[in-house]
Design an enzyme around this catalytic site. Structure first.
Site, PDB file in Angstrom:
ATOM      1  N   HIS A 175       4.158   4.263   2.187  1.00  0.00           N
ATOM      2  CA  HIS A 175       3.330   3.378   1.369  1.00  0.00           C
ATOM      3  C   HIS A 175       1.985   4.033   1.064  1.00  0.00           C
ATOM      4  O   HIS A 175       1.573   4.128  -0.105  1.00  0.00           O
ATOM      5  CB  HIS A 175       3.123   2.057   2.117  1.00  0.00           C
ATOM      6  CG  HIS A 175       2.277   1.059   1.393  1.00  0.00           C
ATOM      7  ND1 HIS A 175       2.813   0.012   0.681  1.00  0.00           N
ATOM      8  CD2 HIS A 175       0.934   0.941   1.259  1.00  0.00           C
ATOM      9  CE1 HIS A 175       1.846  -0.705   0.145  1.00  0.00           C
ATOM     10  NE2 HIS A 175       0.692  -0.162   0.484  1.00  0.00           N
ATOM     11  N   GLU A 176       1.301   4.495   2.103  1.00  0.00           N
ATOM     12  CA  GLU A 176      -0.010   5.117   1.894  1.00  0.00           C
ATOM     13  C   GLU A 176       0.104   6.439   1.142  1.00  0.00           C
ATOM     14  O   GLU A 176      -0.820   6.835   0.425  1.00  0.00           O
ATOM     15  CB  GLU A 176      -0.724   5.309   3.226  1.00  0.00           C
ATOM     16  CG  GLU A 176      -1.002   4.022   4.003  1.00  0.00           C
ATOM     17  CD  GLU A 176      -1.753   2.968   3.201  1.00  0.00           C
ATOM     18  OE1 GLU A 176      -2.506   3.337   2.265  1.00  0.00           O
ATOM     19  OE2 GLU A 176      -1.580   1.764   3.489  1.00  0.00           O
TER      20      GLU A 176
ATOM     21  N   HIS B 197      -0.238   5.747  -2.500  1.00  0.00           N
ATOM     22  CA  HIS B 197      -1.651   5.666  -2.892  1.00  0.00           C
ATOM     23  C   HIS B 197      -2.271   7.059  -2.975  1.00  0.00           C
ATOM     24  O   HIS B 197      -2.981   7.391  -3.933  1.00  0.00           O
ATOM     25  CB  HIS B 197      -2.430   4.849  -1.855  1.00  0.00           C
ATOM     26  CG  HIS B 197      -2.196   3.373  -1.908  1.00  0.00           C
ATOM     27  ND1 HIS B 197      -2.406   2.618  -3.039  1.00  0.00           N
ATOM     28  CD2 HIS B 197      -1.792   2.494  -0.955  1.00  0.00           C
ATOM     29  CE1 HIS B 197      -2.132   1.345  -2.784  1.00  0.00           C
ATOM     30  NE2 HIS B 197      -1.762   1.241  -1.528  1.00  0.00           N
TER      31      HIS B 197
ATOM     32  N   GLU C 288      -1.172  -0.182  -6.263  1.00  0.00           N
ATOM     33  CA  GLU C 288      -0.135  -0.769  -5.416  1.00  0.00           C
ATOM     34  C   GLU C 288       1.253  -0.540  -6.004  1.00  0.00           C
ATOM     35  O   GLU C 288       2.234  -0.455  -5.262  1.00  0.00           O
ATOM     36  CB  GLU C 288      -0.396  -2.258  -5.219  1.00  0.00           C
ATOM     37  CG  GLU C 288       0.378  -2.892  -4.088  1.00  0.00           C
ATOM     38  CD  GLU C 288      -0.005  -2.356  -2.711  1.00  0.00           C
ATOM     39  OE1 GLU C 288       0.773  -2.578  -1.762  1.00  0.00           O
ATOM     40  OE2 GLU C 288      -1.071  -1.727  -2.572  1.00  0.00           O
TER      41      GLU C 288
END
Length: 492
Positions: A257-258, A261, A287
């Site tokens: 997830h990170e 980003h 996101e």
């Protein structure tokens, strides 16, 4: 002699560099700062915010903007001026003392939240949260200038969005999500992953997978934090994750997830560095990258088939009957308290709870003293079981301690955007499944880099998604994807 535009951009790049330094102070506070340094760090961050606010409200910005004819600029120059003018207008609405007070208070509030969360004691956090809410109401009122206070705060994270339009979109999401959740929970639950998983080995695997998704470790690093996050841009983009010996999926998928980003920030065109175009255009678009990496790619049947082999090599026997059982374990839908650990079906229901509560806090319809009860009541109504402790409820997220009111709805908006991007991606990369099955997401990440990430702040948020997808964003592709994926998994 330099032009007004050249002078403006030189000034902006210095401000952008200072903002990166301020961000590094926040990263350090989360990861490596000595516990006893908290009070000093609060003053350091307040001082940095004072400097940044003074620069963002410098009268010369207005003079330079007035001297620039946007028609003489190319598309990139016009976008720079658009962002700078917007920021200048907003910054001048917020008194310098309020900006510094907020920076000082949220640094203190974050420490109080972390301690209260560890102690499961909301009452220890409530007084400082009440202070944060009061200052955010004051800031929002200044920014709104007679308009909607919550919309003014939301605009910091998703420019141009309003609570009313998000409510309409989320209102269309909720019925199908609730129906899908109910149908799934009536079906037998697939076997879970059980065992103890060495945390050092988890970190080694998670670094491998992050690089597999394109994270450049020569311009980044992965550390541990209570709440995973990404920080920085350009050539210094850092991410954090967390480990749990009983749940390696937490570490792995927090990292993926990170990484979404972080790779967004690393992929932005280098000549945008330290300017308004040199960062993600909005949190909703940001996101969309983290969620499509984590879910549509990272939790896909194809990629988890490859990941099953990696888990076996790293941890040994997993107690699951092959890659299909592993895929089902990765995507188990089950009751749980924690937003960041929620499955794809239930995640947005967690977000909508927070969206509604924070609107009520900012409007004054809900007081901080009543927040824990309101949270617990809403959670029980939405999920059908009671919150067991504050760290699993109102204290689980960092956002309100940091004053990030208006941030939560961008998570669900990002999911909607990710659903749209997947639809376009599947058409653009027809052998996507074959690539993912080989542990190679590069076809997908290259398409995202080309169509979304490299542009940074060049386009408005929804324009980025519409240009990439060829159609206006809507919740339909996400819902269709979820119903197809989980319908097959659970035999619906």
């Amino acid at each position: 002699m330099t032009s007004a535009y050249d002078d403006l951009m030189s000034f902006e790049r210095e401000t952008g560099a200072l903002a990166q330094v301020a961000g590094r102070l926040g990263w350090d506070q989360e990861t490596m700062m000595p516990r006893g340094a908290g009070d000093q760090r609060s003053e350091e961050m307040a001082a940095m915010e004072s400097v940044l606010h003074a620069r963002r409200t410098d009268p010369r910005i207005g003079e330079w903007l007035a001297a620039i004819d946007p028609q003489t600029l190319d598309a990139e120059g016009q976008a720079q001026v658009r962002h700078i003018a917007r920021s200048f207008r907003r910054a001048n609405k917020v008194p310098a003392k309020l900006a510094a007070d907020l920076a000082r208070l949220t640094s203190r509030s974050h420490r109080t939240w972390a301690e209260a969360r560890a102690d499961d004691d909301f009452q220890a956090f409530a007084p400082v949260l009440a202070e944060v809410v009061a200052l955010k109401r004051e800031e929002g009122a200044a920014l709104a200038a007679g308009g909607d206070v919550y919309d003014a705060l939301l605009d910091d994270f998703e420019p141009g969005a309003t609570a009313a339009e998000l409510k309409a979109m989320f209102g269309a999401l909720r019925p199908r999500l609730v129906a899908l959740r109910q149908a799934i929970l009536e079906r037998p639950e697939p076997p879970a992953l059980h065992g103890t998983f060495d945390e050092t080995a988890q970190m080694a695997l998670t670094r491998k997978v992050a690089q597999c998704f394109g994270y450049d470790m020569s311009r980044g690093r992965i550390d541990k934090a209570v709440h995973p996050f990404s920080s920085g841009s350009g050539d210094d983009v850092r991410i954090t994750t967390r480990t749990n010996a009983l749940d390696p999926f937490n570490c792995l998928y927090s990292t993926i997830h990170e990484t979404g980003h972080a790779t967004y920030e690393q992929a932005i065109r280098g000549n945008y560095r330290f300017t308004p175009l040199g960062q993600g255009v909005s949190m909703g678009v940001h996101e969309s990258q983290s969620r499509i990496y984590e879910n549509q790619l990272g939790r896909s049947r194809a990629f988890t088939g490859w990941l099953y082999g990696q888990f076996g090599e790293t941890f040994g026997e997993l107690g699951l009957d092959g890659p299909e059982a592993f895929y089902a374990a990765v995507n188990r839908v089950r009751n749980g308290y924690i937003r960041t650990e929620a499955d794809e079906v239930q995640y947005n229901l967690h977000v909508l709870l927070r969206f509604d509560l924070e609107q009520a806090l900012i409007s004054g319809d809900l007081q901080v003293a009543d927040l824990e009860t309101a949270w617990n009541d809403r959670f029980h109504a939405d999920f059908g079981f009671a919150v067991d402790k504050p760290s699993d409820g109102v204290l689980q997220d960092v956002h309100w301690s940091a004053g990030l009111f208006g941030y939560f709805p961008t998570y669900s908006l990002g999911n909607v955007y990710a659903g749209c991007l997947l639809k376009a991606l599947q058409e653009a990369v027809p052998d996507l499944e074959t690539q993912l099955a080989a542990g190679d997401p590069s076809g997908a990440t290259a398409w995202l880099r080309e169509n979304v990430q490299q542009h940074g702040g060049l386009y408005e948020p929804r324009e980025v998604i519409e240009r990439a997808c060829g159609f206006a964003p809507s919740e339909a592709p996400l819902l269709d994807y979820l119903e197809a994926k989980f319908g097959a998994l659970y035999g619906l």
